[in-house]
Motif scaffolding. Structure first.
Motif: not given
Length: 119
Positions: A73-97
Protein backbone atom coordinates in the motif's frame (compact mmCIF):
# COMPACT_ATOMS: atom_id res chain seq x y z
CA UNK A 1 74.63 -4.72 -42.10
CA UNK A 2 73.08 -8.14 -41.65
CA UNK A 3 69.64 -8.86 -43.07
CA UNK A 4 66.81 -8.93 -40.55
CA UNK A 5 64.01 -11.32 -41.33
CA UNK A 6 60.83 -9.88 -39.92
CA UNK A 7 57.54 -11.53 -39.28
CA UNK A 8 58.05 -13.37 -36.02
CA UNK A 9 56.69 -10.50 -33.93
CA UNK A 10 53.85 -9.86 -36.40
CA UNK A 11 52.90 -13.54 -36.45
CA UNK A 12 52.90 -13.61 -32.67
CA UNK A 13 50.72 -10.49 -32.53
CA UNK A 14 48.33 -11.88 -35.14
CA UNK A 15 48.08 -15.23 -33.38
CA UNK A 16 47.25 -13.49 -30.11
CA UNK A 17 44.60 -11.39 -31.82
CA UNK A 18 43.03 -14.38 -33.57
CA UNK A 19 43.00 -16.32 -30.32
CA UNK A 20 41.06 -13.46 -28.71
CA UNK A 21 38.64 -13.41 -31.66
CA UNK A 22 37.76 -17.10 -31.35
CA UNK A 23 34.09 -17.93 -31.50
CA UNK A 24 33.14 -15.15 -33.90
CA UNK A 25 31.44 -15.96 -37.20
CA UNK A 26 33.11 -16.12 -40.57
CA UNK A 27 36.18 -14.05 -41.33
CA UNK A 28 35.94 -12.26 -37.98
CA UNK A 29 37.64 -15.27 -36.42
CA UNK A 30 39.89 -16.22 -39.37
CA UNK A 31 41.37 -13.07 -40.92
CA UNK A 32 43.46 -10.53 -39.07
CA UNK A 33 41.84 -7.24 -40.12
CA UNK A 34 38.18 -8.25 -39.56
CA UNK A 35 39.19 -9.95 -36.34
CA UNK A 36 40.94 -6.81 -35.12
CA UNK A 37 37.91 -4.66 -35.95
CA UNK A 38 35.56 -7.11 -34.25
CA UNK A 39 37.81 -7.23 -31.20
CA UNK A 40 38.00 -3.42 -30.94
CA UNK A 41 34.23 -3.17 -31.18
CA UNK A 42 33.86 -5.90 -28.56
CA UNK A 43 36.16 -4.05 -26.19
CA UNK A 44 34.23 -0.80 -26.71
CA UNK A 45 30.94 -2.57 -26.00
CA UNK A 46 32.40 -4.25 -22.92
CA UNK A 47 33.64 -0.92 -21.54
CA UNK A 48 30.31 0.78 -22.22
CA UNK A 49 28.21 -2.03 -20.83
CA UNK A 50 30.20 -2.38 -17.61
CA UNK A 51 28.87 1.10 -16.82
CA UNK A 52 25.41 0.41 -18.19
CA UNK A 53 25.13 -2.72 -16.03
CA UNK A 54 25.25 -0.58 -12.90
CA UNK A 55 22.35 1.54 -14.18
CA UNK A 56 20.40 -1.54 -15.26
CA UNK A 57 20.78 -3.20 -11.86
CA UNK A 58 19.63 -0.05 -10.04
CA UNK A 59 16.54 0.10 -12.30
CA UNK A 60 15.79 -3.55 -11.57
CA UNK A 61 16.12 -3.01 -7.82
CA UNK A 62 13.81 0.01 -7.96
CA UNK A 63 11.20 -1.94 -9.96
CA UNK A 64 11.28 -4.80 -7.45
CA UNK A 65 11.05 -2.48 -4.46
CA UNK A 66 8.18 -0.56 -6.08
CA UNK A 67 6.22 -3.74 -6.81
CA UNK A 68 6.70 -5.08 -3.28
CA UNK A 69 5.98 -1.77 -1.54
CA UNK A 70 2.81 -1.21 -3.59
CA UNK A 71 1.64 -4.63 -2.44
CA UNK A 72 1.85 -3.13 1.07
CA UNK A 73 0.00 0.00 0.00
CA UNK A 74 2.94 2.40 -0.32
CA UNK A 75 4.44 3.56 -3.63
CA UNK A 76 8.20 3.54 -4.09
CA UNK A 77 8.73 7.29 -3.67
CA UNK A 78 6.79 7.42 -0.38
CA UNK A 79 8.70 4.38 0.90
CA UNK A 80 12.10 5.95 0.19
CA UNK A 81 11.02 9.31 1.63
CA UNK A 82 9.70 7.59 4.74
CA UNK A 83 12.90 5.60 5.22
CA UNK A 84 15.00 8.76 4.87
CA UNK A 85 12.77 10.60 7.36
CA UNK A 86 13.05 7.76 9.87
CA UNK A 87 16.83 7.54 9.45
CA UNK A 88 16.88 4.01 8.05
CA UNK A 89 19.95 3.62 5.86
CA UNK A 90 19.31 0.55 3.72
CA UNK A 91 20.44 0.69 0.11
CA UNK A 92 18.25 -0.31 -2.82
CA UNK A 93 20.16 -3.54 -3.44
CA UNK A 94 19.43 -4.82 0.06
CA UNK A 95 15.83 -3.57 -0.06
CA UNK A 96 15.23 -5.40 -3.34
CA UNK A 97 16.75 -8.59 -1.94
CA UNK A 98 14.52 -8.35 1.14
CA UNK A 99 11.48 -7.70 -1.05
CA UNK A 100 12.17 -10.90 -3.00
CA UNK A 101 13.51 -13.23 -0.31
CA UNK A 102 12.23 -12.07 3.13
CA UNK A 103 8.67 -10.75 2.95
CA UNK A 104 8.26 -10.26 6.73
CA UNK A 105 11.41 -8.15 7.09
CA UNK A 106 10.36 -6.02 4.11
CA UNK A 107 6.89 -5.58 5.66
CA UNK A 108 8.53 -4.29 8.86
CA UNK A 109 10.61 -1.82 6.86
CA UNK A 110 7.48 -0.61 5.06
CA UNK A 111 5.73 -0.15 8.43
CA UNK A 112 8.71 1.86 9.69
CA UNK A 113 8.49 4.09 6.62
CA UNK A 114 4.72 4.46 7.04
CA UNK A 115 5.02 5.40 10.71
CA UNK A 116 7.64 8.07 10.06
CA UNK A 117 5.53 9.46 7.23
CA UNK A 118 2.34 9.74 9.28
CA UNK A 119 3.90 11.98 11.94
Amino acid sequence: MARVKRGVAAHKRHKRLLRQAEGRRGTRSKLVRPAREALFHALVYAYRDRRARKRDMRRLWIERINAASRAHGVPYGRLIAGLKASGVEVDRKVLADLAVSDETAFAKIVETAKSSFSH
